[in-house]
Design a protein around this motif. Structure first.
Motif, PDB file in Angstrom:
ATOM      1  N   ARG A 141      14.932  30.659 -75.764  1.00 26.28           N
ATOM      2  CA  ARG A 141      14.849  29.985 -74.354  1.00 26.28           C
ATOM      3  C   ARG A 141      15.819  28.945 -74.065  1.00 26.28           C
ATOM      4  NH1 ARG A 141      10.653  32.691 -72.012  1.00 26.28           N
ATOM      5  NH2 ARG A 141      10.904  31.463 -70.218  1.00 26.28           N
ATOM      6  N   ASP A 142      16.127  28.201 -75.424  1.00 28.13           N
ATOM      7  CA  ASP A 142      17.108  27.110 -75.143  1.00 28.13           C
ATOM      8  C   ASP A 142      18.736  27.349 -75.341  1.00 28.13           C
ATOM      9  OD1 ASP A 142      14.948  25.247 -74.472  1.00 28.13           O
ATOM     10  OD2 ASP A 142      14.701  24.619 -76.630  1.00 28.13           O
ATOM     11  N   GLU A 144      22.188  28.309 -74.727  1.00 28.20           N
ATOM     12  CA  GLU A 144      22.913  27.786 -73.446  1.00 28.20           C
ATOM     13  C   GLU A 144      24.118  28.985 -73.351  1.00 28.20           C
ATOM     14  OE1 GLU A 144      24.211  24.003 -73.909  1.00 28.20           O
ATOM     15  OE2 GLU A 144      22.073  23.145 -73.693  1.00 28.20           O
ATOM     16  N   LYS A 176      20.306  27.574 -69.364  1.00 24.73           N
ATOM     17  CA  LYS A 176      19.572  28.090 -70.813  1.00 24.73           C
ATOM     18  C   LYS A 176      18.981  29.415 -70.235  1.00 24.73           C
ATOM     19  CE  LYS A 176      18.479  23.432 -72.270  1.00 24.73           C
ATOM     20  NZ  LYS A 176      17.450  22.737 -72.831  1.00 24.73           N
TER      21      LYS A 176
END
Length: 208
Positions: A141-142, A144, A176
């Motif tokens: 989820r993080d 980029e 993100k």
């Protein structure tokens, strides 16, 4: 909890006790002002938690459940809640058949949320001059992604042009994976790339 004598909010809690009625929970505090030494009582009350309808999306699936929240609190999009299916992030709030970004909980009909404990599933499109290779990717989820990134995906080396998030389209900056809905890209004649997304592919569709 400001001191009634000097107005300072720097207080020490000497004691606390909880009282409960059918509809409310009340906390009574015995406090000491750290500025002037005055000892005083203060009371905080809140409505008892009640169950609210919660719909959690996990990639291509959705789960209907309920979550107990205090009607006195405010809820907004982006808040993280602990449900019986783990941590979820609020993506939409339904009040009187309308979607809103925030609301007092007592007015809410349905809370829509997505799980934050599984990878984010995003779309990734490669424009092949009219034909399109479309992918579904599972990313942390993080992770980029930015417009301008040079990416390898299968046999393609592409440049990211536009990122569509839950709220807008980006042609600069970054996003993100947790908020990305789809990434749009076009092939470039480069041999080098910033990162390879091939191993994250879970589905591929060819359109012509």
């Amino acid at each position: 909890m400001d001191c009634p004598i000097c107005g300072s909010d720097e207080v020490e809690i000497l004691n606390s006790k909880q009282k409960s009625s059918k509809k409310k929970i009340m906390e009574e505090y015995l406090l000491k002002c750290e500025s002037c030494g005055h000892v005083f009582k203060d009371m905080f009350s809140a409505k008892k938690p009640e169950p609210y309808r919660l719909i959690i999306s996990e990639q291509d699936k959705s789960h209907k459940t309920t979550i107990e929240l205090s009607p006195s609190d405010e809820l907004k999009v982006g808040d993280v809640l602990l449900s019986d299916l783990g941590q979820v992030e609020v993506t939409s709030i339904e009040v009187n058949d309308k979607r809103v970004n925030k609301s007092m909980i007592e007015d809410i009909n349905t809370i829509w949320a997505s799980s934050v404990e599984i990878p984010a599933r995003i779309g990734f499109s490669v424009d092949l001059h009219g034909d399109v290779d479309s992918y579904k990717l599972d990313l942390e989820r993080d992770f980029e992604i930015a417009p301008g990134d040079i990416v390898k995906i299968e046999k393609h080396i592409v440049k990211v042009h536009v990122i569509k998030t839950q709220e807008r389209k980006l042609t600069s900056g970054f996003a993100k994976a947790g908020v990305i809905k789809r990434v749009y890209s076009k092939p470039v004649k480069f041999n080098n790339f910033d990162y390879d997304l091939t191993k994250y592919i879970v589905k591929k569709t060819i359109r012509d």
